[in-house]
Write a protein that holds these residues in place. Structure first.
Motif, PDB file in Angstrom:
ATOM      1  N   LEU A 370       8.157  -4.475   1.144  1.00 42.18           N
ATOM      2  CA  LEU A 370       6.899  -4.017   1.129  1.00 42.18           C
ATOM      3  C   LEU A 370       6.702  -2.388   0.703  1.00 42.18           C
ATOM      4  CD1 LEU A 370       5.196  -5.540   4.398  1.00 42.18           C
ATOM      5  CD2 LEU A 370       4.572  -6.155   1.819  1.00 42.18           C
ATOM      6  N   HIS A 371       7.608  -1.782   1.214  1.00 41.34           N
ATOM      7  CA  HIS A 371       7.644  -0.287   0.977  1.00 41.34           C
ATOM      8  C   HIS A 371       8.062  -0.217  -0.397  1.00 41.34           C
ATOM      9  CE1 HIS A 371       6.489   1.694   4.703  1.00 41.34           C
ATOM     10  NE2 HIS A 371       7.414   1.066   5.524  1.00 41.34           N
ATOM     11  N   ARG A 372       9.198  -0.840  -0.787  1.00 40.43           N
ATOM     12  CA  ARG A 372       9.655  -0.736  -2.151  1.00 40.43           C
ATOM     13  C   ARG A 372       8.665  -1.151  -3.152  1.00 40.43           C
ATOM     14  NH1 ARG A 372      13.527  -5.426  -2.314  1.00 40.43           N
ATOM     15  NH2 ARG A 372      11.791  -6.492  -2.989  1.00 40.43           N
ATOM     16  N   GLU A 373       7.921  -2.389  -2.732  1.00 37.46           N
ATOM     17  CA  GLU A 373       6.915  -2.783  -3.799  1.00 37.46           C
ATOM     18  C   GLU A 373       5.803  -1.780  -4.036  1.00 37.46           C
ATOM     19  OE1 GLU A 373       7.390  -4.838  -6.196  1.00 37.46           O
ATOM     20  OE2 GLU A 373       9.199  -5.529  -5.254  1.00 37.46           O
ATOM     21  N   ALA A 374       5.467  -0.902  -2.851  1.00 33.95           N
ATOM     22  CA  ALA A 374       4.273  -0.125  -2.665  1.00 33.95           C
ATOM     23  C   ALA A 374       4.526   1.022  -3.622  1.00 33.95           C
ATOM     24  CB  ALA A 374       3.958   0.090  -1.482  1.00 33.95           C
ATOM     25  N   GLU A 375       5.761   1.379  -3.643  1.00 30.14           N
ATOM     26  CA  GLU A 375       6.296   2.580  -4.243  1.00 30.14           C
ATOM     27  C   GLU A 375       6.144   2.318  -5.755  1.00 30.14           C
ATOM     28  OE1 GLU A 375      10.282   4.677  -3.071  1.00 30.14           O
ATOM     29  OE2 GLU A 375       8.674   4.768  -1.274  1.00 30.14           O
ATOM     30  N   ILE A 384       0.682   2.934   6.714  1.00 26.62           N
ATOM     31  CA  ILE A 384       1.617   3.821   7.508  1.00 26.62           C
ATOM     32  C   ILE A 384       2.324   2.764   8.279  1.00 26.62           C
ATOM     33  CG2 ILE A 384       1.896   5.370   9.544  1.00 26.62           C
ATOM     34  CD1 ILE A 384      -0.915   6.235   9.030  1.00 26.62           C
ATOM     35  N   ASP A 385       3.558   2.747   8.229  1.00 28.41           N
ATOM     36  CA  ASP A 385       4.623   2.059   8.869  1.00 28.41           C
ATOM     37  C   ASP A 385       4.565   2.286  10.536  1.00 28.41           C
ATOM     38  OD1 ASP A 385       6.957   0.766   9.937  1.00 28.41           O
ATOM     39  OD2 ASP A 385       8.160   1.078   8.014  1.00 28.41           O
ATOM     40  N   GLY A 386       4.604   1.227  11.328  1.00 31.87           N
ATOM     41  CA  GLY A 386       4.405   1.347  12.502  1.00 31.87           C
ATOM     42  C   GLY A 386       5.536   1.584  13.348  1.00 31.87           C
ATOM     43  N   ALA A 387       6.685   0.840  12.842  1.00 33.07           N
ATOM     44  CA  ALA A 387       7.959   1.303  13.215  1.00 33.07           C
ATOM     45  C   ALA A 387       8.511   2.751  13.143  1.00 33.07           C
ATOM     46  CB  ALA A 387       9.192   0.333  12.627  1.00 33.07           C
ATOM     47  N   THR A 388       8.691   3.305  14.447  1.00 32.97           N
ATOM     48  CA  THR A 388       9.050   4.796  14.348  1.00 32.97           C
ATOM     49  C   THR A 388      10.668   4.850  14.316  1.00 32.97           C
ATOM     50  OG1 THR A 388       8.924   4.378  16.917  1.00 32.97           O
ATOM     51  CG2 THR A 388       7.097   5.860  15.737  1.00 32.97           C
ATOM     52  N   GLU A 395       9.642  -8.222  14.782  1.00 28.99           N
ATOM     53  CA  GLU A 395       8.407  -7.992  13.967  1.00 28.99           C
ATOM     54  C   GLU A 395       7.974  -6.700  13.628  1.00 28.99           C
ATOM     55  OE1 GLU A 395       5.679 -10.018  16.878  1.00 28.99           O
ATOM     56  OE2 GLU A 395       5.826  -8.274  18.336  1.00 28.99           O
ATOM     57  N   PHE A 396       7.125  -6.103  12.905  1.00 27.74           N
ATOM     58  CA  PHE A 396       6.775  -4.819  12.610  1.00 27.74           C
ATOM     59  C   PHE A 396       5.217  -4.644  12.469  1.00 27.74           C
ATOM     60  CE2 PHE A 396       7.591  -6.662   8.652  1.00 27.74           C
ATOM     61  CZ  PHE A 396       6.945  -6.034   7.697  1.00 27.74           C
ATOM     62  N   THR A 397       4.803  -3.418  12.360  1.00 30.26           N
ATOM     63  CA  THR A 397       3.184  -3.286  12.191  1.00 30.26           C
ATOM     64  C   THR A 397       3.046  -2.169  11.112  1.00 30.26           C
ATOM     65  OG1 THR A 397       3.436  -1.594  13.814  1.00 30.26           O
ATOM     66  CG2 THR A 397       2.383  -3.722  14.502  1.00 30.26           C
ATOM     67  N   LEU A 398       2.020  -2.529  10.406  1.00 34.24           N
ATOM     68  CA  LEU A 398       1.616  -1.481   9.423  1.00 34.24           C
ATOM     69  C   LEU A 398       0.005  -1.182   9.934  1.00 34.24           C
ATOM     70  CD1 LEU A 398       2.699  -3.071   5.956  1.00 34.24           C
ATOM     71  CD2 LEU A 398       3.920  -1.581   7.269  1.00 34.24           C
TER      72      LEU A 398
END
Ligand SMILES: *Cc1c(COP(=O)(O)O)cnc(C)c1O
Length: 498
Positions: A370-375, A384-388, A395-398
């Motif tokens: 998702l980050h790659r495609e957004a870039e 904002i990526d929820g994973a710190t 699972e992960f959150t945005l």
């Protein structure tokens, strides 16, 4: 809306019944209770019936028709072999009232499942009775309550939960009559050990922790939290609904927990949705075992003269724990769900470890895709990526807060836009601690191609202008629905014209 009722009053007949001993003449009901007219049920022939249900199923979205990135509910692929095994006559056609010697096969499955879950959880005794995660939580909370009552520690009236907890945790504790103490999480979404230290004393009965938490993060300080709670005589409860993130890697027992529930319908595989059907076994350390609801299956050498029915020279029998809190479910839990999950685990065997590895790998792969495609699309400022942490769990959150503030596109708009692309939407607006939250859980069964394609199309949705997205979905049988209308104006009756 409903095809079935369009046929109401037709002349078809989709079934035929054998004559039974309950012949008409032998039933004598008082005349005042006997129907004067036939009910206005639709009368359909078999092909009409089949067409109705097929038509209905095609208006629906399901895991068999498309990708389901829905966090926490884990609607994942359910291997068909489970179904074959659950439908075997020796399993599907037995009755819970049958005596033990008719049930040795099923009881051996139950026993093996209990044992496997005990190993996975690092617990001493499992009961398969609860039929949902939330029911498992309540059951375990009640066992802990009885444990303290039996020791005269009635002053323990509090249950601690972090603010990222799954909503069922405080709800289960409140149902058992406990007072809920919520502690704030750290900036990074994890348990705040100092906040925990500040609230513990000998009035604490239990701390309930969802781990990995609802943000998909592993609680690094979990052992320390267990020590703190145990130092004041409290108990630790592990919400194991998300066991698919850690199965075969670590266990709640190793982390210092005293009780845990599983969501077999999530971690293993059991088609569920709309509230069921599920299975929420709990496991406890030995000091809590006497309070579990019975019956539990125990294995013992044959002694009863039913040798011919025995499995592996052993006898499986029901057993009632000494100071049981009582039953929480009729019969012995959801046997069909237990069998499907047993089949799933037997198929994987030690490979269950790979299952959790792939669940975590897929989540992190999707997150990076998702980050790659957004870039690539030049829109990485929209979420904002929820994973710190570098690695999330299963699972992960945005947070779509930036998209909302800059472009007027909400998490709900994106969820609806995804429906037009042929996807189920991820969980939205949960966990509550993340604004404009979308939670993704691709599960272990999806291929890399599916994840890549989804990432691309997710970004395409984000690139649509706000006006268009506010209209979504436009391709589904129903458009944007009032989310609470049905709950507030419940209507379960078809409006026949009398
Ligand atoms: C799903 C879930 C529950 C509740 O399980 P049910 O079977 O729906 O009652 C509890 N905790 C977590 C973390 C969950 O994901």
């Amino acid at each position: 809306m409903s095809r079935l009722f369009d046929f109401a009053g037709g002349a078809g007949m989709g079934y035929s019944q054998p004559d039974t001993i309950m012949a008409k003449e032998s039933v004598s009901l008082p005349a005042s209770l006997v129907r004067k007219n036939l009910p206005k049920w639709p009368r359909l022939s078999e092909p009409e019936m089949v067409r109705h249900y097929t038509w209905l199923s095609r208006r629906n979205f399901g895991i068999d028709t498309g990708f389901y990135p829905l966090g926490s509910c884990t609607m994942k692929h359910n291997p068909r072999v489970n179904e074959v095994i659950a439908q075997m006559p020796g399993i599907a056609e037995i009755h819970p009232h049958q005596p033990e010697h008719h049930l040795q096969g099923l009881l051996s499955i139950f026993h093996e499942m209990q044992h496997m879950l005990e190993i996975c959880a690092g617990m001493d005794q499992v009961t398969l009775q609860p039929v949902a995660g939330a029911q498992g939580e309540f059951t375990a909370v009640r066992c802990v309550q009885e444990f303290f009552r039996s020791r005269g520690e009635d002053q323990r009236t509090k249950v601690i939960v972090p603010d990222s907890a799954h909503g069922t945790n405080p709800a289960s504790a409140a149902m058992a009559g406990f007072e809920i103490i919520e502690i704030p999480s750290l900036e990074d979404g994890r348990i705040d050990i100092d906040a925990l230290k500040a609230v513990v004393d000998d009035t604490v009965a239990l701390m309930m922790v969802t781990n990995p938490n609802t943000l998909g993060l592993f609680e690094n300080d979990i052992s320390q939290a267990s020590e703190i709670i145990h130092s004041v005589g409290g108990q630790m409860y592990y919400d194991g609904a998300n066991f698919n993130a850690i199965l075969g890697r670590t266990s709640p027992g190793l982390m210092g927990f005293d009780a845990v529930h599983f969501n077999l319908h999530k971690t293993f595989s059991q088609p569920h949705g709309g509230g069921g059907p599920g299975s929420g076994p709990i496991g406890v350390k030995s000091h809590l075992a006497e309070f579990l609801p019975g019956p539990i299956v125990k294995k013992r050498p044959i002694s009863s003269g039913h040798e011919e029915f025995a499995v592996d020279d052993m006898w499986y029998g029901w057993y009632q724990p000494a100071n049981s809190i009582g039953k929480v479910q009729q019969w012995h839990g959801n046997a069909g769900a237990v069998v499907r999950c047993w089949a799933y685990y037997r198929r994987y065997g030690y490979g269950l470890k790979d299952m959790s590895e792939h669940a975590v790998l897929n989540a992190n792969y999707l997150r990076h895709a998702l980050h790659r495609e957004a870039e690539k699309a030049g829109i990485s400022d929209m979420f904002i990526d929820g994973a710190t942490t570098k690695v999330a769990k299963h699972e992960f959150t945005l947070s779509l807060l930036p998209a909302k503030e800059k472009y007027g596109i909400s998490a709900m708009d994106v969820a609806k836009g995804l429906l037009d692309k042929g996807y189920m939407a991820p969980t939205v607006y949960f966990p509550l601690v993340v604004p404009e939250c979308m939670m993704f859980e691709p599960t272990e069964t999806e291929s890399r191609d599916t994840l890549d394609k989804f990432a691309k199309e997710f970004i395409q949705v984000l690139q649509q202008d706000a006006e268009t997205l506010h209209q979504a979905p436009i391709t589904t049988p129903v458009r944007r629905v009032d989310e609470v209308y049905a709950a507030r104006n419940l209507c379960l009756r078809h409006p026949f014209d009398e």
